[in-house]
Design an enzyme around this catalytic site. Structure first.
Site, PDB file in Angstrom:
ATOM      1  N   CYS A  86       0.835  -1.206   0.000  1.00 27.55           N
ATOM      2  CA  CYS A  86       0.000   0.000   0.000  1.00 27.55           C
ATOM      3  C   CYS A  86       0.871   1.257   0.000  1.00 27.55           C
ATOM      4  CB  CYS A  86      -0.966  -0.053   1.187  1.00 27.55           C
ATOM      5  SG  CYS A  86      -2.320   1.110   1.048  1.00 27.55           S
ATOM      6  N   HIS A 194      -3.532  -5.563   0.911  1.00 31.61           N
ATOM      7  CA  HIS A 194      -2.873  -5.820   2.197  1.00 31.61           C
ATOM      8  C   HIS A 194      -2.860  -7.310   2.547  1.00 31.61           C
ATOM      9  CE1 HIS A 194      -2.469  -1.670   3.849  1.00 31.61           C
ATOM     10  NE2 HIS A 194      -3.460  -1.424   3.016  1.00 31.61           N
ATOM     11  N   GLU A 196      -1.118  -8.730   4.714  1.00 30.06           N
ATOM     12  CA  GLU A 196      -0.960  -8.898   6.170  1.00 30.06           C
ATOM     13  C   GLU A 196      -2.300  -8.764   6.890  1.00 30.06           C
ATOM     14  OE1 GLU A 196      -0.688  -6.156   4.627  1.00 30.06           O
ATOM     15  OE2 GLU A 196      -0.896  -4.404   5.910  1.00 30.06           O
TER      16      GLU A 196
END
Lengths: 223, 88
Positions: A86, A194, A196
């Site tokens: 990002c 994302h 994660e």
């Protein structure tokens, strides 16, 4: 043990998610403050999401001049694995470590939603553990995520197999549905989604593991 | 000597400008007809200490390319005078 450094800029806000994802997958990880001038002992570096330096001027425009970026550029040139998620992707393009730029989303809205990604290349350090054509559900969370580049750069991207991930349904106006790209060598990767935040089915998806586990495995085999 | 300088940054031709397009679409509703080619951008105003106008312009052009704009998607231009801080 594989050791990952997660860079914190003033305004980063996904550093704990990135750190937690790495330790959950069995790696050692710690934070690197942006004013650090040397980085040593790391197998890989993550530039997390957020709003580095308030995103003033342009996302990533000021972060690229943070002292740590010189060390990261050296690390990348030596073949070290660098992953920008990002805002981290925006920083890497501004720093010239990845081609192209991220523009405001088509439609001018902040987008926070799950997206379906299609693995476009397995040559990069992030996608080595995936299968070409594989679909992954991973969320996005950005205002400036429309990938853009000139025609010459685009031809290079295609020729060198640098498009890493594409959106199945383009949410933001990115050129050719591009969600992530790598450098020519494949050791520097940036993506707007994302991974994660997709570590557990309890939170919607654990498809991020496909990417991040592959990332860690690629580092072990490189070491 | 201090020179007032304005730097203007706009998206390069061919780069989509959703902000400019949205503004352009809003104008007829407000009664502004015949306005086309709207491009959104940024302007920066500053005072630059230099020996002469050319020196100020050189410095402004360099900083505009290095920091104020992203040459991948944006053009920048600098001019001396007529800034928010005064007129040369």
């Amino acid at each position: 043990m594989t050791k990952i450094g997660v860079v914190i800029f003033p305004g980063s806000n996904c550093e704990y998610d990135a750190l937690s994802a790495m330790t959950t997958l069995g790696a050692e990880a710690d934070f690197i403050w942006h004013s650090t001038e040397t980085i040593e002992g790391y197998d890989g570096i993550i530039l997390p999401g957020g709003f580095a330096h308030g995103d003033y001027l342009r996302p990533g425009a000021l972060a690229r001049f943070s002292p740590v970026m010189g060390a990261i550029a050296d690390f990348a040139k030596a073949g070290g694995a660098v992953l920008g998620i990002c805002n981290g992707f925006q920083v890497l393009t501004e720093a010239g470590l990845l081609p192209g730029a991220l523009q405001k989303n088509r439609g001018l809205t902040f987008l926070c939603q799950p997206t379906t990604l299609i693995v476009a290349s397995t040559r990069s350090v992030l996608t080595r553990g995936a299968v070409k054509g594989q679909e992954l559900s991973i969320p996005i969370n950005h205002f400036s995520g429309a990938y853009t580049c000139d025609d010459a750069t685009y031809e290079q991207l295609i020729e060198n197999d640098q498009v890493v991930l594409r959106y199945k349904d383009n949410p933001n106006g990115s050129r050719d549905d591009i969600a992530g790209v790598s450098n020519v060598e494949g050791n520097v990767v940036g993506l707007m989604p994302h991974p994660e935040r997709a570590m557990s089915t309890l939170l919607g998806s654990d498809d991020g593991r496909v990417l991040l586990e592959g990332f860690l495995r690629a580092l072990v085999s490189a070491a | 000597m201090n020179f007032p300088v304005t730097v203007t940054v706009t998206l390069r031709e061919g780069i989509a400008d959703p902000e400019g397009a949205t503004i352009e679409r809003a104008l007829p509703a407000l009664g502004f007809e015949g306005v086309t080619h709207v491009r959104a951008g940024k302007s920066f105003h500053m005072m630059i200490d230099a020996v002469d106008e050319a020196g100020a312009l050189e410095k402004a052009t360099a900083l505009a390319q290095r920091l104020l704009s992203n040459p991948v998607i944006e053009n920048s231009s600098a001019r001396v005078g007529d800034s928010a801080w005064g007129v040369a």
